[in-house]
Design a protein around this motif. Structure first.
Motif, PDB file in Angstrom:
ATOM      1  N   TYR A  31      36.293  34.572  48.415  1.00 25.06           N
ATOM      2  CA  TYR A  31      35.854  34.652  47.020  1.00 25.06           C
ATOM      3  C   TYR A  31      36.734  33.807  46.106  1.00 25.06           C
ATOM      4  CZ  TYR A  31      33.548  36.835  43.020  1.00 25.06           C
ATOM      5  OH  TYR A  31      32.814  37.058  41.874  1.00 25.06           O
ATOM      6  N   TYR A  74      35.439  41.706  44.878  1.00 27.96           N
ATOM      7  CA  TYR A  74      34.538  40.833  44.112  1.00 27.96           C
ATOM      8  C   TYR A  74      34.588  41.184  42.628  1.00 27.96           C
ATOM      9  CZ  TYR A  74      32.783  39.636  48.699  1.00 27.96           C
ATOM     10  OH  TYR A  74      32.697  39.211  49.999  1.00 27.96           O
ATOM     11  N   SER A  98      25.765  47.656  46.470  1.00 25.82           N
ATOM     12  CA  SER A  98      26.990  47.096  45.895  1.00 25.82           C
ATOM     13  C   SER A  98      26.948  47.089  44.373  1.00 25.82           C
ATOM     14  CB  SER A  98      27.207  45.674  46.396  1.00 25.82           C
ATOM     15  OG  SER A  98      27.363  45.675  47.803  1.00 25.82           O
ATOM     16  N   PRO A 133      41.241  40.042  45.481  1.00 29.04           N
ATOM     17  CA  PRO A 133      40.011  39.323  45.815  1.00 29.04           C
ATOM     18  C   PRO A 133      39.919  39.020  47.305  1.00 29.04           C
ATOM     19  CG  PRO A 133      41.600  37.811  44.868  1.00 29.04           C
ATOM     20  CD  PRO A 133      42.204  39.190  44.790  1.00 29.04           C
ATOM     21  N   LYS A 134      38.703  38.978  47.826  1.00 32.20           N
ATOM     22  CA  LYS A 134      38.465  38.497  49.192  1.00 32.20           C
ATOM     23  C   LYS A 134      38.910  37.037  49.243  1.00 32.20           C
ATOM     24  CE  LYS A 134      35.754  41.862  50.958  1.00 32.20           C
ATOM     25  NZ  LYS A 134      36.134  42.676  52.061  1.00 32.20           N
ATOM     26  N   GLU A 182      23.281  40.039  45.582  1.00 33.03           N
ATOM     27  CA  GLU A 182      24.185  40.967  44.904  1.00 33.03           C
ATOM     28  C   GLU A 182      24.244  42.344  45.573  1.00 33.03           C
ATOM     29  OE1 GLU A 182      26.293  39.983  42.700  1.00 33.03           O
ATOM     30  OE2 GLU A 182      25.428  37.999  42.434  1.00 33.03           O
ATOM     31  N   ASN A 221      33.635  42.352  38.962  1.00 34.03           N
ATOM     32  CA  ASN A 221      32.879  43.447  38.373  1.00 34.03           C
ATOM     33  C   ASN A 221      33.244  43.489  36.899  1.00 34.03           C
ATOM     34  OD1 ASN A 221      31.113  45.664  38.382  1.00 34.03           O
ATOM     35  ND2 ASN A 221      32.756  47.120  38.711  1.00 34.03           N
ATOM     36  N   GLY A 261      30.669  36.312  37.397  1.00 35.14           N
ATOM     37  CA  GLY A 261      31.590  36.148  38.527  1.00 35.14           C
ATOM     38  C   GLY A 261      31.377  34.787  39.167  1.00 35.14           C
ATOM     39  N   SER A 262      31.201  34.776  40.488  1.00 43.32           N
ATOM     40  CA  SER A 262      31.004  33.495  41.167  1.00 43.32           C
ATOM     41  C   SER A 262      29.707  32.819  40.738  1.00 43.32           C
ATOM     42  CB  SER A 262      31.047  33.665  42.680  1.00 43.32           C
ATOM     43  OG  SER A 262      29.981  34.460  43.136  1.00 43.32           O
ATOM     44  N   ARG A 285      36.279  46.233  46.278  1.00 48.96           N
ATOM     45  CA  ARG A 285      35.483  45.522  47.285  1.00 48.96           C
ATOM     46  C   ARG A 285      35.953  44.071  47.422  1.00 48.96           C
ATOM     47  NH1 ARG A 285      30.575  44.374  45.603  1.00 48.96           N
ATOM     48  NH2 ARG A 285      30.050  43.231  47.440  1.00 48.96           N
ATOM     49  N   ILE A 329      38.499  42.222  39.333  1.00 50.40           N
ATOM     50  CA  ILE A 329      38.167  42.186  40.755  1.00 50.40           C
ATOM     51  C   ILE A 329      38.294  43.628  41.207  1.00 50.40           C
ATOM     52  CG2 ILE A 329      38.891  41.440  43.058  1.00 50.40           C
ATOM     53  CD1 ILE A 329      37.683  39.162  41.527  1.00 50.40           C
ATOM     54  N   ARG A 364      35.235  30.356  45.879  1.00 47.94           N
ATOM     55  CA  ARG A 364      34.016  30.361  45.071  1.00 47.94           C
ATOM     56  C   ARG A 364      34.320  30.564  43.585  1.00 47.94           C
ATOM     57  NH1 ARG A 364      29.888  34.148  46.286  1.00 47.94           N
ATOM     58  NH2 ARG A 364      31.262  35.540  47.419  1.00 47.94           N
TER      59      ARG A 364
END
Length: 168
Positions: free
Chosen positions: A129, A48, A83, A125-126, A78, A50, A13-14, A46, A43, A132
């Motif tokens: 995020y 983020y 999470s 996505p947030k 993390e 996954n 991910g990020s 949450r 995504i 990032r």
């Protein structure tokens, strides 16, 4: 004196962003890329990244060698165990020599991966995020992860955005 083995970490991910990884885990050593077959990048609800099991899909990542201290720091970033949970999975490794073993004609390593086993459905996505992830995508492309993979799996969730990065 006890021996503390280093952990190979599969950052999908990020944490594809090398600058973020050095900020989070200053002792890390970047090793190269790796592929995890039969999983898919999403995504989750949450907001983020996954990964979820998915036949005929794949996840590409950057592989880092982590010290025990860096692994402990990464667990905090993390959100282990609330999470993500930690899993060790075999991944097809394309990094620096001296790591892995040949299995079925592929160089494989067992790598640490963080997986959210509770939130496995897709969501938006947030906002923070997205920035990032755009920095992460730039590093992924620089390190050899294909644009085809990025366009198929990451870009449907992460819109293109200008990134401004401070140089080291």
């Amino acid at each position: 004196m006890s021996f503390n083995p280093k952990t190979l970490y599969f950052g999908y991910g990020s944490n594809l962003c090398k600058q973020q990884m050095y900020a989070r885990c200053p002792e890390n050593k970047f090793l190269g890329t790796a592929r995890l077959a039969d999983w898919r990048w999403i995504i989750n609800t949450r907001g983020y990244a996954n990964i979820v099991p998915s036949q005929d899909d794949e996840v590409w990542a950057l592989v880092y060698e982590l010290s025990p201290a860096d692994e402990d720091k990464l667990d905090i970033f993390e959100g282990v165990p609330d999470s993500y949970v930690k899993q060790t999975v075999p991944v097809e490794y394309y990094g620096k020599k001296g790591y892995g073993e040949m299995r079925d004609g592929k160089r494989m390593v067992d790598a640490l991966v963080y997986v959210d086993v509770e939130r496995v459905t897709e969501g938006p996505p947030k906002t923070e995020y997205i920035r990032r992830m755009n920095a992460a995508i730039a590093d992924a492309l620089t390190e050899g992860i294909s644009k085809t993979y990025i366009e198929k799996y990451l870009r449907p969730c992460i819109p293109v955005q200008e990134t401004t990065r401070k140089s080291k």
